[in-house]
Design a protein around this motif. Structure first.
Motif, PDB file in Angstrom:
ATOM      1  N   GLY A  51      17.434  96.359  56.015  1.00  0.00           N
ATOM      2  CA  GLY A  51      16.228  96.034  56.780  1.00  0.00           C
ATOM      3  C   GLY A  51      15.795  97.297  57.510  1.00  0.00           C
ATOM      4  N   CYS A 103      12.003  87.588  52.062  1.00  0.00           N
ATOM      5  CA  CYS A 103      13.091  88.482  52.461  1.00  0.00           C
ATOM      6  C   CYS A 103      13.524  88.194  53.902  1.00  0.00           C
ATOM      7  CB  CYS A 103      12.695  89.952  52.265  1.00  0.00           C
ATOM      8  SG  CYS A 103      14.107  91.082  52.245  1.00  0.00           S
ATOM      9  N   SER A 158      13.062  89.947  57.661  1.00  0.00           N
ATOM     10  CA  SER A 158      12.454  91.007  58.469  1.00  0.00           C
ATOM     11  C   SER A 158      12.626  90.674  59.937  1.00  0.00           C
ATOM     12  CB  SER A 158      10.966  91.122  58.122  1.00  0.00           C
ATOM     13  OG  SER A 158      10.252  91.678  59.217  1.00  0.00           O
ATOM     14  N   GLN A 181      18.151  87.505  50.654  1.00  0.00           N
ATOM     15  CA  GLN A 181      18.011  87.763  52.095  1.00  0.00           C
ATOM     16  C   GLN A 181      17.305  86.598  52.794  1.00  0.00           C
ATOM     17  OE1 GLN A 181      17.303  89.980  49.693  1.00  0.00           O
ATOM     18  NE2 GLN A 181      17.580  92.086  50.364  1.00  0.00           N
ATOM     19  N   ASP A 221       8.732  98.011  54.676  1.00  0.00           N
ATOM     20  CA  ASP A 221       9.634  99.179  54.693  1.00  0.00           C
ATOM     21  C   ASP A 221       8.852 100.454  54.910  1.00  0.00           C
ATOM     22  OD1 ASP A 221      11.104  96.990  53.055  1.00  0.00           O
ATOM     23  OD2 ASP A 221      12.601  98.402  53.807  1.00  0.00           O
TER      24      ASP A 221
HETATM   25  O1  LIG Z   1      12.150  94.387  52.666  1.00  0.00           O
HETATM   26  C1  LIG Z   1      12.861  94.208  53.631  1.00  0.00           C
HETATM   27  C2  LIG Z   1      14.328  94.407  53.606  1.00  0.00           C
HETATM   28  O2  LIG Z   1      14.769  94.924  52.365  1.00  0.00           O
HETATM   29  P1  LIG Z   1      16.330  95.248  52.154  1.00  0.00           P
HETATM   30  O3  LIG Z   1      17.074  93.964  52.359  1.00  0.00           O
HETATM   31  O4  LIG Z   1      16.407  95.742  50.736  1.00  0.00           O
HETATM   32  O5  LIG Z   1      16.719  96.314  53.144  1.00  0.00           O
HETATM   33  C3  LIG Z   1      12.259  93.870  54.960  1.00  0.00           C
HETATM   34  O6  LIG Z   1      11.137  93.057  54.794  1.00  0.00           O
HETATM   35  C4  LIG Z   1      11.802  95.184  55.633  1.00  0.00           C
HETATM   36  O7  LIG Z   1      12.849  96.129  55.605  1.00  0.00           O
HETATM   37  C5  LIG Z   1      11.417  94.941  57.084  1.00  0.00           C
HETATM   38  O8  LIG Z   1      12.557  94.564  57.820  1.00  0.00           O
HETATM   39  P2  LIG Z   1      12.552  94.745  59.430  1.00  0.00           P
HETATM   40  O9  LIG Z   1      11.355  94.007  59.916  1.00  0.00           O
HETATM   41  O10 LIG Z   1      13.857  94.140  59.875  1.00  0.00           O
HETATM   42  O11 LIG Z   1      12.455  96.193  59.712  1.00  0.00           O
END
Ligand SMILES: O=C(COP(=O)(O)O)[C@H](O)[C@H](O)COP(=O)(O)O
Length: 320
Positions: free
Chosen positions: A27, A134, A136, A165, A203
């Motif tokens: 994340g 996912c 976030s 996730q 991201d």
């Molecule tokens: O796509 C993902 C995580 O992908 P992965 O599981 O491959 O890392 C999340 O939507 C962003 O990273 C934002 O997360 P946050 O809002 O926590 O920054």
């Protein structure tokens, strides 16, 4: 690029880099926090005898961290932030300065997420249903903000293959008192008519307002647009990708095929080629708003905020 001599990095830096690589730490916001703490750990562990050797070690640590996952720009942005405020004429002064800068960064990250959550919460009304993709923490901050305002929410939570996730999101939302329904990714379109807002994280955000987020976000956004369901991206400004101001594109991470299918099953079905992109790009026309700690922006206007925050010529952390 400045060529820093190859240096050993501290054990703690290697451990954090490994955890980011294997997604024990994942994340974008959580990765940024871990990367800043890794630089502080490098500073703590350093036995450098000169300021230049100390700085070379820090640059080497930045490289190791940056090499883990290429899509979340929060990682190099975090390192850039910590480096920016490092000052000192002696190793001890530099060490203290890295610690302070990393602490300040992590505090700002928390504050930004909280402030973003309050902005996002204002979009949500009592009784609304959201759909998530996912996991976030920026999205969860918006929901938490709305719940704190006394609003009652329901959520369709997409499983998010291949790593599921969505399960983390389902648990976090349930703990907040949100009424959660878990669905497989391909069921999203079927339930969009019942949804008031699709909420996704990011991201990276490109200068044209494109949202780079977990694979499947773009398909979800196209479907949401088709159904007339607003799609909102919650992303702290640490997700703004400065390189896109100068024409660079965001690299999409390709992950191992074992996340998609185990070798035995693959062999049973004739060992097909397996592609496992971790992220995709949602063009700005499919996104209604980007919510940041600085307020809510139409995606096309995000470039103005990027120029204000980064200037015009971003460089990599180890070039500083
Ligand atoms: O796509 C993902 C995580 O992908 P992965 O599981 O491959 O890392 C999340 O939507 C962003 O990273 C934002 O997360 P946050 O809002 O926590 O920054």
């Amino acid at each position: 690029m400045t060529d820093a001599p190859e240096r050993e990095v501290a054990e703690e830096v290697s451990r954090i880099a490994e955890d980011i690589d294997t997604m024990e730490i994942r994340g974008a916001a959580t990765i940024a926090d871990a990367a800043a703490r890794a630089l502080a750990a490098q500073a703590d562990a350093s036995e450098a005898e000169s300021p230049s050797a100390f700085l070379d070690e820090l640059r080497a640590a930045a490289r190791v961290l940056c090499d883990t996952r290429p899509t979340a720009v929060s990682l190099p942005n975090a390192l850039r932030y910590v480096f920016r405020d490092v000052r000192g004429a002696t190793v001890e002064e530099l060490r203290e300065s890295v610690r302070e800068s990393a602490d300040e960064f992590c505090e700002r990250l928390d504050t930004a997420q909280h402030d973003l959550g309050r902005v996002g919460a204002n979009r949500l009304r009592d009784g609304d249903t959201i759909m998530t993709h996912c996991h976030s923490t920026d999205v969860l901050a918006c929901v938490e903000g709305a719940v704190e305002q006394g609003k009652s929410l329901s959520a369709y939570v997409k499983e998010t293959r291949p790593r599921n996730q969505g399960h983390i999101t389902a648990e976090a939302l349930s703990e907040m008192g949100v009424d959660v329904t878990l669905i497989v990714d391909s069921a999203a379109r079927r339930y969009l008519n019942d949804v008031d807002h699709v909420l996704v994280g990011a991201d990276s955000i490109a200068a044209d307002g494109s949202v780079i987020n977990k694979i499947g976000t773009s398909g979800l956004a196209v479907n949401a647009r088709d159904r007339g369901t607003p799609i909102v991206c919650a992303a702290q400004t640490i997700k703004l990708h400065p390189g896109t101001l100068t024409g660079h594109t965001v690299e999409i991470e390709m992950r191992d095929e074992s996340e998609v299918i185990d070798p035995e099953t693959a062999s049973e079905i004739g060992d097909p080629e397996v592609l496992n992109p971790a992220f995709d790009v949602t063009p700005p026309r499919y996104v209604d708003a980007i919510i940041t700690e600085r307020g809510q922006f139409p995606p096309e206007s995000i470039v103005t905020l990027m120029r204000e925050l980064f200037g015009e010529s971003p460089i990599q952390p180890w070039e500083l």
